[in-house]
Design a protein around this motif. Structure first.
Motif, short mmCIF file in Angstrom:
data_model
loop_
_atom_site.label_atom_id
_atom_site.label_comp_id
_atom_site.label_asym_id
_atom_site.label_seq_id
_atom_site.Cartn_x
_atom_site.Cartn_y
_atom_site.Cartn_z
N GLU A 21 0.83 -1.22 0.00
CA GLU A 21 0.00 0.00 0.00
C GLU A 21 0.86 1.26 0.00
O GLU A 21 0.54 2.26 -0.64
CB GLU A 21 -0.93 0.00 1.22
N ASN A 22 1.96 1.22 0.73
CA ASN A 22 2.85 2.39 0.78
C ASN A 22 3.59 2.59 -0.55
O ASN A 22 3.76 3.72 -1.00
CB ASN A 22 3.82 2.26 1.95
N VAL A 23 4.00 1.49 -1.16
CA VAL A 23 4.69 1.60 -2.46
C VAL A 23 3.71 2.11 -3.52
O VAL A 23 4.05 2.97 -4.33
CB VAL A 23 5.29 0.23 -2.86
N GLN A 24 2.50 1.60 -3.47
CA GLN A 24 1.47 2.04 -4.41
C GLN A 24 1.22 3.55 -4.27
O GLN A 24 1.13 4.28 -5.25
CB GLN A 24 0.18 1.26 -4.14
N ALA A 25 1.14 4.01 -3.01
CA ALA A 25 0.92 5.44 -2.76
C ALA A 25 2.09 6.27 -3.28
O ALA A 25 1.90 7.36 -3.84
CB ALA A 25 0.73 5.68 -1.26
N ALA A 26 3.29 5.75 -3.13
CA ALA A 26 4.49 6.47 -3.60
C ALA A 26 4.46 6.61 -5.12
O ALA A 26 4.73 7.68 -5.67
CB ALA A 26 5.74 5.73 -3.15
N ALA A 27 4.13 5.50 -5.79
CA ALA A 27 4.09 5.53 -7.26
C ALA A 27 3.01 6.51 -7.73
O ALA A 27 3.23 7.30 -8.66
CB ALA A 27 3.79 4.12 -7.79
N LYS A 28 1.88 6.49 -7.05
CA LYS A 28 0.77 7.37 -7.41
C LYS A 28 1.12 8.84 -7.23
O LYS A 28 0.68 9.71 -7.99
CB LYS A 28 -0.44 7.02 -6.52
N SER A 29 1.95 9.13 -6.21
CA SER A 29 2.30 10.53 -5.97
C SER A 29 3.47 10.99 -6.86
O SER A 29 3.93 12.12 -6.74
CB SER A 29 2.61 10.78 -4.49
N GLY A 30 3.94 10.09 -7.72
CA GLY A 30 4.94 10.50 -8.70
C GLY A 30 6.38 10.31 -8.28
O GLY A 30 7.30 10.75 -8.96
N LEU A 31 6.62 9.68 -7.13
CA LEU A 31 8.00 9.46 -6.70
C LEU A 31 8.68 8.41 -7.60
O LEU A 31 8.02 7.52 -8.13
CB LEU A 31 8.03 8.95 -5.24
N ARG A 55 14.60 -8.55 6.31
CA ARG A 55 14.78 -9.54 5.25
C ARG A 55 13.43 -9.85 4.58
O ARG A 55 13.34 -9.98 3.37
CB ARG A 55 15.39 -10.81 5.84
N GLU A 56 12.40 -9.94 5.40
CA GLU A 56 11.06 -10.23 4.84
C GLU A 56 10.61 -9.10 3.91
O GLU A 56 10.05 -9.33 2.85
CB GLU A 56 10.04 -10.41 5.98
N SER A 57 10.87 -7.86 4.35
CA SER A 57 10.49 -6.72 3.50
C SER A 57 11.26 -6.75 2.18
O SER A 57 10.70 -6.51 1.11
CB SER A 57 10.80 -5.39 4.21
N ALA A 58 12.53 -7.09 2.28
CA ALA A 58 13.37 -7.13 1.07
C ALA A 58 12.85 -8.18 0.09
O ALA A 58 12.91 -7.98 -1.13
CB ALA A 58 14.81 -7.42 1.45
N ALA A 59 12.31 -9.27 0.64
CA ALA A 59 11.81 -10.33 -0.23
C ALA A 59 10.62 -9.86 -1.07
O ALA A 59 10.37 -10.36 -2.15
CB ALA A 59 11.42 -11.55 0.61
N GLU A 60 9.89 -8.87 -0.56
CA GLU A 60 8.72 -8.36 -1.30
C GLU A 60 9.10 -7.30 -2.32
O GLU A 60 8.34 -7.02 -3.25
CB GLU A 60 7.76 -7.65 -0.31
N ALA A 61 10.25 -6.66 -2.10
CA ALA A 61 10.54 -5.42 -2.82
C ALA A 61 10.64 -5.60 -4.34
O ALA A 61 10.09 -4.79 -5.10
CB ALA A 61 11.83 -4.80 -2.28
N GLY A 62 11.32 -6.67 -4.77
CA GLY A 62 11.54 -6.86 -6.20
C GLY A 62 10.25 -6.90 -6.99
O GLY A 62 10.11 -6.24 -8.03
N LYS A 63 9.30 -7.66 -6.48
CA LYS A 63 8.00 -7.81 -7.16
C LYS A 63 7.27 -6.47 -7.24
O LYS A 63 6.68 -6.12 -8.25
CB LYS A 63 7.15 -8.81 -6.36
N LEU A 64 7.32 -5.73 -6.13
CA LEU A 64 6.61 -4.43 -6.09
C LEU A 64 7.26 -3.44 -7.05
O LEU A 64 6.57 -2.62 -7.67
CB LEU A 64 6.61 -3.88 -4.66
N GLU A 65 8.59 -3.49 -7.16
CA GLU A 65 9.28 -2.60 -8.09
C GLU A 65 8.77 -2.82 -9.51
O GLU A 65 8.53 -1.88 -10.27
CB GLU A 65 10.79 -2.83 -8.05
N GLU A 66 8.60 -4.09 -9.86
CA GLU A 66 8.12 -4.40 -11.21
C GLU A 66 6.68 -3.95 -11.40
O GLU A 66 6.33 -3.34 -12.40
CB GLU A 66 8.19 -5.91 -11.43
N GLU A 67 5.88 -4.24 -10.40
CA GLU A 67 4.45 -3.92 -10.52
C GLU A 67 4.20 -2.42 -10.62
O GLU A 67 3.39 -1.97 -11.42
CB GLU A 67 3.70 -4.51 -9.32
N PHE A 68 4.92 -1.64 -9.80
CA PHE A 68 4.62 -0.20 -9.74
C PHE A 68 5.66 0.68 -10.43
O PHE A 68 5.54 1.90 -10.42
CB PHE A 68 4.43 0.23 -8.28
N GLN A 69 6.70 0.04 -11.00
CA GLN A 69 7.74 0.79 -11.73
C GLN A 69 8.33 1.92 -10.88
O GLN A 69 8.33 3.09 -11.26
CB GLN A 69 7.16 1.35 -13.04
#
Ligand code: ZN
Length: 242
Positions: free
Chosen positions: A11-21, A45-59
């Motif tokens: 949700e936080n990554v999505q909000a960041a992408a939406k705000s243009g960051l 470590r758990e957060s890092a495991a999610e990051a790659g996928k989110l980067e792709e999804e939200f660019q």
């Protein structure tokens, strides 16, 4: 987020992408923050495991880091060196409510700092110990950003700016709190210290709210090349490569 923030990382990554960051940092509090720290270091470590996928999804770049507590005037952090070296973003700062290490300066430094919020006398008296602690933390750890210098706990901004400039560490302008930010920028200008503007968002709706900091830097003619947020050379997910 897994310490005191609200919303999932997604949700936080999505909000960041939406705000243009173009990049967003996820920096849960280190474990010794009373009532706000992560329960276990495995969270990072758990957060890092999610990051790659989110980067792709939200660019958007997703930097997994921590906001470490400085727990001693020797500059010790509550994020151990082997973990600190693997984070994308290491933020470190002073916070009034921190669990002391065994045999540490609980009585001479950490506990008095809890009262520094209400007593100006205590605040001033602790300034040199705080400055030493924060400066040593910068010298001994790969700190990218010093969080909110001079918020609640007093430091000598001139001395901190000098040390940060030497190590390439940024001082934070934290738009999530009300305090004197202009004196941080002027100290950074005197010493050539980088500045990082952060929202300190604890909810998705706060992500990307940087306007106050941007306006301040503009008003004081702060050089763009000294602004940490404009960097594009962040390490590429050291956690994710192993
Ligand atoms: Zn903080």
């Amino acid at each position: 987020m897994k310490s005191d923030g609200r919303g999932t990382i997604r949700e936080n990554v999505q909000a960041a992408a939406k705000s243009g960051l173009k990049a967003v940092g996820i920096t849960d509090h280190g474990p010794r923050g009373i009532g706000i720290g992560v329960e276990n270091l495995s969270v990072y470590r758990e957060s890092a495991a999610e990051a790659g996928k989110l980067e792709e999804e939200f660019q958007i770049r997703v930097l997994i880091g921590a906001e470490a507590n400085v727990t001693g005037t020797d500059g010790k952090l509550d994020i151990p060196p082997e973990l600190a070296g693997r984070l994308d973003l290491l933020v470190a700062g002073l916070h009034p409510f921190v669990l002391p290490d065994r045999g540490s300066e609980a009585l001479t430094w950490l506990l008095p700092n809890q009262f520094a919020r209400v007593s100006r006398f205590a605040r001033e008296r602790l300034r040199s110990g705080n400055t030493k602690a924060q400066a040593e933390a910068v010298r001994k750890n790969p700190v990218d950003i010093v969080s909110h210098p001079n918020l609640m706990l007093a430091v000598d901004l001139d001395e901190l700016a000098r040390v940060c400039a030497r190590y390439g560490t940024a001082m934070e302008i934290n738009t999530g709190h009300k305090y004197d930010k202009e004196e941080i920028v002027t100290a950074a200008l005197r010493h050539g210290t980088p500045i990082s503007v952060n929202s300190d968002a604890h909810t998705p709706s706060g992500v990307g709210r940087l306007g106050e900091g941007e306006a301040l830097l503009e008003r004081l003619n702060f050089p763009m090349e000294q602004v940490f947020n404009t960097r594009s050379d962040f390490p590429a997910g050291k956690f994710r490569r192993v």
